[in-house]
Design a protein around this motif. Sequence first.
Motif, PDB file in Angstrom:
ATOM      1  N   LYS B 133       0.690  -1.287   0.006  1.00 31.56           N
ATOM      2  CA  LYS B 133      -0.042  -0.087  -0.177  1.00 31.56           C
ATOM      3  C   LYS B 133       0.952   1.264   0.083  1.00 31.56           C
ATOM      4  N   LYS B 137       1.324   4.067  -2.973  1.00 34.08           N
ATOM      5  CA  LYS B 137       0.908   5.476  -2.675  1.00 34.08           C
ATOM      6  C   LYS B 137       2.219   6.234  -3.256  1.00 34.08           C
ATOM      7  N   SER B 140       2.240   6.184  -6.996  1.00 35.17           N
ATOM      8  CA  SER B 140       0.997   6.886  -7.459  1.00 35.17           C
ATOM      9  C   SER B 140       1.560   8.510  -7.629  1.00 35.17           C
ATOM     10  N   LEU B 141       2.161   9.029  -6.386  1.00 36.73           N
ATOM     11  CA  LEU B 141       2.711  10.303  -6.536  1.00 36.73           C
ATOM     12  C   LEU B 141       3.661  10.666  -7.648  1.00 36.73           C
ATOM     13  N   ASP B 146       3.929  14.649  -8.907  1.00 37.79           N
ATOM     14  CA  ASP B 146       3.868  15.526  -7.901  1.00 37.79           C
ATOM     15  C   ASP B 146       4.151  14.879  -6.636  1.00 37.79           C
ATOM     16  N   TYR B 148       5.913  16.373  -4.196  1.00 36.52           N
ATOM     17  CA  TYR B 148       6.049  17.171  -3.043  1.00 36.52           C
ATOM     18  C   TYR B 148       5.147  16.662  -1.689  1.00 36.52           C
ATOM     19  N   PRO B 149       5.616  16.862  -0.336  1.00 34.86           N
ATOM     20  CA  PRO B 149       6.682  17.595   0.035  1.00 34.86           C
ATOM     21  C   PRO B 149       8.184  16.635   0.046  1.00 34.86           C
ATOM     22  N   LEU B 150       7.805  15.498  -0.468  1.00 29.44           N
ATOM     23  CA  LEU B 150       9.271  14.565  -0.267  1.00 29.44           C
ATOM     24  C   LEU B 150      10.399  14.863  -1.162  1.00 29.44           C
ATOM     25  N   LEU B 175       4.004   6.830   8.211  1.00 31.57           N
ATOM     26  CA  LEU B 175       2.882   6.984   8.275  1.00 31.57           C
ATOM     27  C   LEU B 175       2.134   6.705   9.555  1.00 31.57           C
TER      28      LEU B 175
END
Lengths: 375, 516
Positions: B133, B137, B140-141, B146, B148-150, B175
């Motif tokens: 999961k 995540k 998909s970012l 996109d 951000y903020p990583l 998380l």
Amino acid sequence: MGESFKGLSRRDFLKVCGASATILGLSQSYVPQIAQALEGAAAKPPVLWLQGQNCTGCSVSALNSNHPSIAELVLDILSFRYQPNIMAASGDQAIQVIKDTIKNEKGKYVLVWEGAVPDKEDGLFAAFGEENGKPMTADKWITEAADSAAVVIATGTCAAFGGIPRANQAVTGAKGLLFDGTAKGGAYKGTTPVVNVPGCPPNPDWLVGTIVYWLMNKKAPDVDNYGRPKMFYGQTIHDNCERRAAFEAGLYLETWGDPAAIAPAEGGTATQNYCLVKKGCKGPITFSDCPIRRWNSRTSWPIGAHGICIGCTQPEFYAGLAPLYEKVPEVNLFGIQTTADNIAKVLGVAVAIGLGAHLVGNFATGRVGGKGGDK
Amino acid sequence: MAKVVIDPVTRIEGHLKIEVEVENGVVKDAWSSGTMYRGFEQLIQGKDPRDAIRITQRVCGVCNTIHGMSSVFAVDNAFGVTVPDNGRIIRNLIFASDWLADHPLHFYHLAALDYIDIMAVASYAGNDPALLKVKDKIVSLVKANDTYPLTPRYEPDAFVIKDPEVVTTAVSHYLEALEMRKLGHEMLALWGGRAPFFQNVVVGGVGIRPTVARIAEFTWRFEQLASWLENTYVADVVALGTGPLKPIHDLKVGLGVSNFLGYGAFDEKKSGDIKNRFFRSGVIDNLDLKNIKDLDPSKITEDVKYSYYKSASGLKPAVGKTDPDPKKADAYSFIKSPRYDGKPHEGGPLARMLMQQDPGFMELAGKIGVWPSAVARHAARAYETKMLIGQIRVWLDQLAKNINGEVCDDKALPMDAREGMGITDAPRSANGHWVSIDKGKVTNYQIVNASGWNFGPRDDKGVRGPVEEAIVGAPVPDPTNPTNVVRVVRSFDPCLACSVHIIEPTTNEILKFKVT
């Protein structure tokens, strides 16, 4: 809409929408509308979260958000370009992100501003980042970042009204964005709409709810004379206080922890928890929904834990509400009658210190009112 | 020689700027600058001293309980109250709840991104549903372009953990930690009204009385959090510190001044008594662990030669002054330079654990090597979390056995001249408030804040502060990627806003970081 929305499964996405409805006090029947609003955006709305004379308490409070959670906000709903407490980047990399967002996302991003903005000594009392070897001050950043934003959320009492730093305004020049205490005329002179979400700190629901409202409606919620959303700041603490009955009955706590003034369920022997107004509680002149919404996943709230309300959502906070542990002069205790003359005199004072219309109503009924000569 | 400036240092509290000079890939010198001033010591002058307990919490939204406790100890001391046992224990529970929320926040949310290559998650090849999961995540970012903020971030260096399984597990714990730390704040709110900024600790004790129901509500949350902290947070720090991060410790990245100081924390007998605290007070010089000296608060002074203050230098806090001048020549920080016996001292978890010398910690220290470092500070922070969990159970028992005891010695505001000192250790260092009152008003207020001990600038003799000293020697092979500098800075868990830039003195141009 495909199988997933910005990396969320459909089920998780609807959970986020349901949480957003809860925070706004909407029925779950609004979930499809919220889903539509969020799905309608081509990309996650960008957010710049900048800090002036702040303590980071607003950011820490936001971490306590439940509906939606902070992880959902940061990774699923919004695109946090700059948030100094969580972002990976440091230094010039981080500053470049602010500059790029201002330039490339003009009119599209949400600016969350935390902290007061000082203007004395060329603004040097709050700076982050450098340009040509010189510090970039908060008063420069606010103009640049707010002018190109879609909306500005002034989070916390410092950003909204100047807050605690404003008590040292003579030295640093601290002000809020649109307000200097109760007076208009803050550090931001531009035209981008600013919504005030005061509180020291703000409840995470107030902040997240305001942002979600803006995402759904692309306009600011209905606000009071101090720019505060009425859905969160529409009533006084006193209106909804669980100790209101004690106030009306003239039962006031005089000594901290006195079992004779505390209900059995709370470890005392009294018929109920006595009102804290003699200990200085600012509940009667403070607008927020703390008694209903409570704090930290609704576990408690200041008066629920036998502490006073210090009036932290008010534009007068802090200096205008000091001393915190002395009774608010405008509050009449039970049994004290106020003549029409005195009400008129007190109303003058009330307007001068900027109390809202609701309180004026209470003055008229005699529940709240000074003795005229108090101030 | 390259001059590197990092401004702002993020993932900390406050506004801090750090400049370093790099020669042959190693930091030769460093300057730490606080870049924000509000003036709590000024604005509280002339106010009711009881207000300080509420207002000075807002010095820091992260360290708020610490300032609240220091302030109430100082005002208690001035009023001459005797805090009842239950008042003292409830204060301990409020304070300890914040530590349990604060330590994992620091490790996962502030520090961890310096040690892992988060993009390695995309290569996770295992079958754990929770980790898949996390992978979905992050992927998909990346697909949505996109992250951000990583990102952006410093280019992962040689020490960064790249193993997909380890990194994905760490991100999943990152998380989880966001949810778990909320329990600490809920525990705090149960006794204190809300978090941040508790509302019911007053001169003489607390306003709230213990009840069996409240102890149960607290315990229900506390045991969930305690179990997660021991099995996840402490386990992660030990596994990473003795494994993939040991090379950073072996290189002695972040050694520091080798002098340590602690005010002690969590009162066990009389409230405010620094000799009877769960974490003991004391002083260690030159890493001489066999010779732990008693703390003598009269040896604390603050230098301001390099700080933006025109007030006199070298004053004791009880008679200290705070008169800012942001344009003062040679000054480079709004932080003062606290000294004990004229020397810089590091405060915080490592100082505490070296003074405590609990066998479990000494065994852990023996595994990684007994010297200060960025990694050692993380290990000390995790270990003391475990110690504190055990002691919270003891306090809950004490409270339950004396459920009808008093909670507050509520005394009227004195009108004569009084003085008070309130000092306590904080999660990140040692914190102190000094108050003078007369005619019911504050006539002087001085705060020697926790991060001041570590992040203060040079003293009047030109001796570097602990963080400045700890950065010296850090390997910076690439001046555009000063990862080791921010690792050391963040290992001290700074509570002020920092700024660090990278400047090439030959051209005096600020190098732009590559966006990864």
